[in-house]
Design an enzyme around this catalytic site. Structure first.
Site, PDB file in Angstrom:
ATOM      1  N   HIS A  13     -33.220  11.648 -28.218  1.00  0.00           N
ATOM      2  CA  HIS A  13     -33.607  12.819 -29.031  1.00  0.00           C
ATOM      3  C   HIS A  13     -34.805  13.490 -28.366  1.00  0.00           C
ATOM      4  O   HIS A  13     -35.962  13.194 -28.673  1.00  0.00           O
ATOM      5  CB  HIS A  13     -33.929  12.374 -30.461  1.00  0.00           C
ATOM      6  CG  HIS A  13     -34.203  13.509 -31.402  1.00  0.00           C
ATOM      7  ND1 HIS A  13     -34.118  13.383 -32.776  1.00  0.00           N
ATOM      8  CD2 HIS A  13     -34.579  14.784 -31.181  1.00  0.00           C
ATOM      9  CE1 HIS A  13     -34.421  14.530 -33.346  1.00  0.00           C
ATOM     10  NE2 HIS A  13     -34.716  15.402 -32.393  1.00  0.00           N
ATOM     11  N   HIS A  15     -35.656  17.592 -26.912  1.00  0.00           N
ATOM     12  CA  HIS A  15     -35.225  18.972 -26.640  1.00  0.00           C
ATOM     13  C   HIS A  15     -35.883  19.378 -25.335  1.00  0.00           C
ATOM     14  O   HIS A  15     -37.127  19.353 -25.253  1.00  0.00           O
ATOM     15  CB  HIS A  15     -35.672  19.901 -27.772  1.00  0.00           C
ATOM     16  CG  HIS A  15     -35.163  19.477 -29.121  1.00  0.00           C
ATOM     17  ND1 HIS A  15     -34.040  20.015 -29.690  1.00  0.00           N
ATOM     18  CD2 HIS A  15     -35.624  18.528 -29.993  1.00  0.00           C
ATOM     19  CE1 HIS A  15     -33.828  19.435 -30.872  1.00  0.00           C
ATOM     20  NE2 HIS A  15     -34.772  18.526 -31.078  1.00  0.00           N
ATOM     21  N   HIS A 190     -29.044  16.952 -36.337  1.00  0.00           N
ATOM     22  CA  HIS A 190     -30.306  16.749 -37.047  1.00  0.00           C
ATOM     23  C   HIS A 190     -29.989  16.776 -38.550  1.00  0.00           C
ATOM     24  O   HIS A 190     -29.323  17.702 -39.030  1.00  0.00           O
ATOM     25  CB  HIS A 190     -31.283  17.884 -36.766  1.00  0.00           C
ATOM     26  CG  HIS A 190     -31.968  17.821 -35.424  1.00  0.00           C
ATOM     27  ND1 HIS A 190     -31.292  17.717 -34.244  1.00  0.00           N
ATOM     28  CD2 HIS A 190     -33.293  17.835 -35.106  1.00  0.00           C
ATOM     29  CE1 HIS A 190     -32.169  17.688 -33.248  1.00  0.00           C
ATOM     30  NE2 HIS A 190     -33.391  17.760 -33.736  1.00  0.00           N
ATOM     31  N   GLU A 193     -34.499  15.419 -41.783  1.00  0.00           N
ATOM     32  CA  GLU A 193     -35.854  15.547 -41.226  1.00  0.00           C
ATOM     33  C   GLU A 193     -36.710  16.177 -42.333  1.00  0.00           C
ATOM     34  O   GLU A 193     -37.571  15.531 -42.903  1.00  0.00           O
ATOM     35  CB  GLU A 193     -35.831  16.429 -39.965  1.00  0.00           C
ATOM     36  CG  GLU A 193     -37.213  16.660 -39.346  1.00  0.00           C
ATOM     37  CD  GLU A 193     -37.193  17.654 -38.174  1.00  0.00           C
ATOM     38  OE1 GLU A 193     -36.229  18.429 -38.039  1.00  0.00           O
ATOM     39  OE2 GLU A 193     -38.181  17.654 -37.402  1.00  0.00           O
ATOM     40  N   ASP A 271     -38.680  13.893 -29.340  1.00  0.00           N
ATOM     41  CA  ASP A 271     -38.350  15.198 -29.937  1.00  0.00           C
ATOM     42  C   ASP A 271     -38.839  16.363 -29.056  1.00  0.00           C
ATOM     43  O   ASP A 271     -38.057  16.894 -28.268  1.00  0.00           O
ATOM     44  CB  ASP A 271     -38.901  15.304 -31.361  1.00  0.00           C
ATOM     45  CG  ASP A 271     -38.100  16.243 -32.255  1.00  0.00           C
ATOM     46  OD1 ASP A 271     -37.070  16.765 -31.801  1.00  0.00           O
ATOM     47  OD2 ASP A 271     -38.489  16.434 -33.428  1.00  0.00           O
ATOM     48  N   ASP A 272     -40.096  16.748 -29.217  1.00  0.00           N
ATOM     49  CA  ASP A 272     -40.670  17.865 -28.450  1.00  0.00           C
ATOM     50  C   ASP A 272     -42.033  17.434 -27.920  1.00  0.00           C
ATOM     51  O   ASP A 272     -43.077  17.862 -28.427  1.00  0.00           O
ATOM     52  CB  ASP A 272     -40.806  19.102 -29.356  1.00  0.00           C
ATOM     53  CG  ASP A 272     -39.465  19.522 -29.924  1.00  0.00           C
ATOM     54  OD1 ASP A 272     -38.675  20.128 -29.193  1.00  0.00           O
ATOM     55  OD2 ASP A 272     -39.200  19.200 -31.107  1.00  0.00           O
TER      56      ASP A 272
HETATM   57  N1  HPA Z   1     -35.951  19.867 -35.678  1.00  0.00           N
HETATM   58  C1  HPA Z   1     -35.065  20.864 -35.667  1.00  0.00           C
HETATM   59  N2  HPA Z   1     -34.909  21.666 -34.628  1.00  0.00           N
HETATM   60  C2  HPA Z   1     -35.649  21.456 -33.543  1.00  0.00           C
HETATM   61  C3  HPA Z   1     -36.564  20.441 -33.497  1.00  0.00           C
HETATM   62  C4  HPA Z   1     -36.719  19.588 -34.618  1.00  0.00           C
HETATM   63  O1  HPA Z   1     -37.531  18.645 -34.665  1.00  0.00           O
HETATM   64  N3  HPA Z   1     -37.122  20.502 -32.274  1.00  0.00           N
HETATM   65  C5  HPA Z   1     -36.552  21.517 -31.612  1.00  0.00           C
HETATM   66  N4  HPA Z   1     -35.649  22.107 -32.384  1.00  0.00           N
HETATM   67 ZN    ZN Z   2     -35.199  17.372 -32.731  1.00  0.00          ZN
END
Ligand code: HPA
Ligand code: ZN
Length: 325
Positions: A13, A15, A190, A193, A271-272
């Site tokens: 996971h 991006h 996703h 969250e 994630d990011d």
């Molecule tokens: N959630 C949803 N979309 C996203 C995320 C995330 O954490 N990061 C990049 N796009």
């Molecule tokens: Zn994500």
């Protein structure tokens, strides 16, 4: 404590656009002669105080304005994969957001070719691409994106669903996921969250996904937890992301220990990472310290990531058998 960078692991996971470090944003802006609305790296970093997913997505999409050429995508992904090598990541299943680029006039071919060049430049990591649909855009745009991607499917292993979650239930995307499966693609989404546990159920029932990205809110539904446990459905959990986006008040309040107690198939991910203060090894280290996890638990989390990957069975077995220093 165990050096978490030494654990052979998969990242499931991440991006790629979320690995865009501020210094690189400035470098690409200069090179592509695009003016940024911030004067310095420090000023940009100052915007990284997020209150929720939406406040993050605003900056995340804004920074993408400077990603324009094949070279940009190649350098972005190469930098990420080099970090993988340093952090024990043997396998990376990397999300990318085509609609965030095609909508700005960057051809999908430019994005995919640049990313594929990076995968080839860092052969130490087994890496694959997962095309994500933006759930806050019309379903027709997702369908069009999949059609555009069809000639490139030899370089894409699956599809996912990301962007603003609340108000965009998975079910709407059932036809495009069905088409993706018919094309032989793997599927993830996703869910849970910021959105409710019902979105996790929908992702499983309507989209037929094989893994849930995040899934932390699944804990609010005991029946769903039992189902995820029984099916060993992998959840790609991103602790530092959850803290930075306010999904949990702080790391101590993160549901990871409860998820482990419930016997869920949890993996740890970044994630990011350029936005949330750490790559995958930092996520391991942070939860290890916050919850006093044992070496056995950390090793198990790393092994889970390999088990939950879309690697072929023989490659997976080989990585799971790797001796850990
Ligand atoms: N959630 C949803 N979309 C996203 C995320 C995330 O954490 N990061 C990049 N796009
Ligand atoms: Zn994500």
């Amino acid at each position: 404590m165990l050096d978490c960078s030494a654990l052979p692991k998969a990242e499931l996971h991440v991006h790629i656009e979320g690995t865009f470090e501020p210094e690189m944003v400035f470098e690409f802006a200069r090179r592509n002669e695009i003016a940024l609305p911030y004067g310095s790296v420090a000023e940009l970093r100052d915007r990284y105080r997020f209150t929720d997913l939406g406040s993050f997505l605003e900056v995340y999409y804004a920074n993408m304005a400077v990603l324009r050429t094949e070279r940009d995508f190649r350098e972005l992904a190469t930098a990420y994969l080099r970090r993988c090598v340093a952090q024990g990541v043997r396998r990376a299943e990397i999300f990318f957001d085509p609609q965030a680029h095609t909508s700005r006039g960057v051809p999908l071919r430019t994005v995919v070719d640049g990313l594929v060049q990076a995968l080839e430049a860092v052969p130490e990591v087994s890496a694959e691409l997962i095309l994500c649909f933006l759930r806050d855009q019309p379903v027709a745009a997702a369908e069009q994106t999949l059609r555009l991607a069809e000639p490139m499917l030899d370089r894409i292993i699956g599809v996912g669903l990301d962007s603003a979650e609340v108000g965009h239930p998975p079910q709407e995307f059932a036809p495009v996921f069905e088409r993706a499966r018919a094309l032989g693609l793997r599927t993830v989404a996703h869910a849970g969250e910021e959105g409710p546990p019902s979105y996790v159920r929908e992702a499983l029932d309507s989209l037929g996904v094989e893994r849930i990205d995040h899934g932390i809110r699944a804990l609010e539904d005991a029946g769903l937890v039992a189902r995820l446990r029984a099916d060993r459905t992998p959840l790609t959990v991103c602790p530092l992301s959850n803290v930075r986006l306010g999904c949990v008040p702080d790391l101590a309040a993160h549901p990871l220990p409860r998820m482990l107690d419930e016997g869920l198939m949890v993996t740890l991910n970044s994630d990011d990472p350029a936005y949330f203060g750490g790559y995958v090894a930092e996520n391991f280290t942070a939860v290890g310290a916050a919850f006093d996890l044992t070496e056995t638990q950390l090793r198990e989390l790393a092994a889970n990531s390999l088990r939950a990957s879309f690697l072929e069975e023989s490659a997976r077995a080989e990585l799971l058998a790797e001796p850990i220093p």
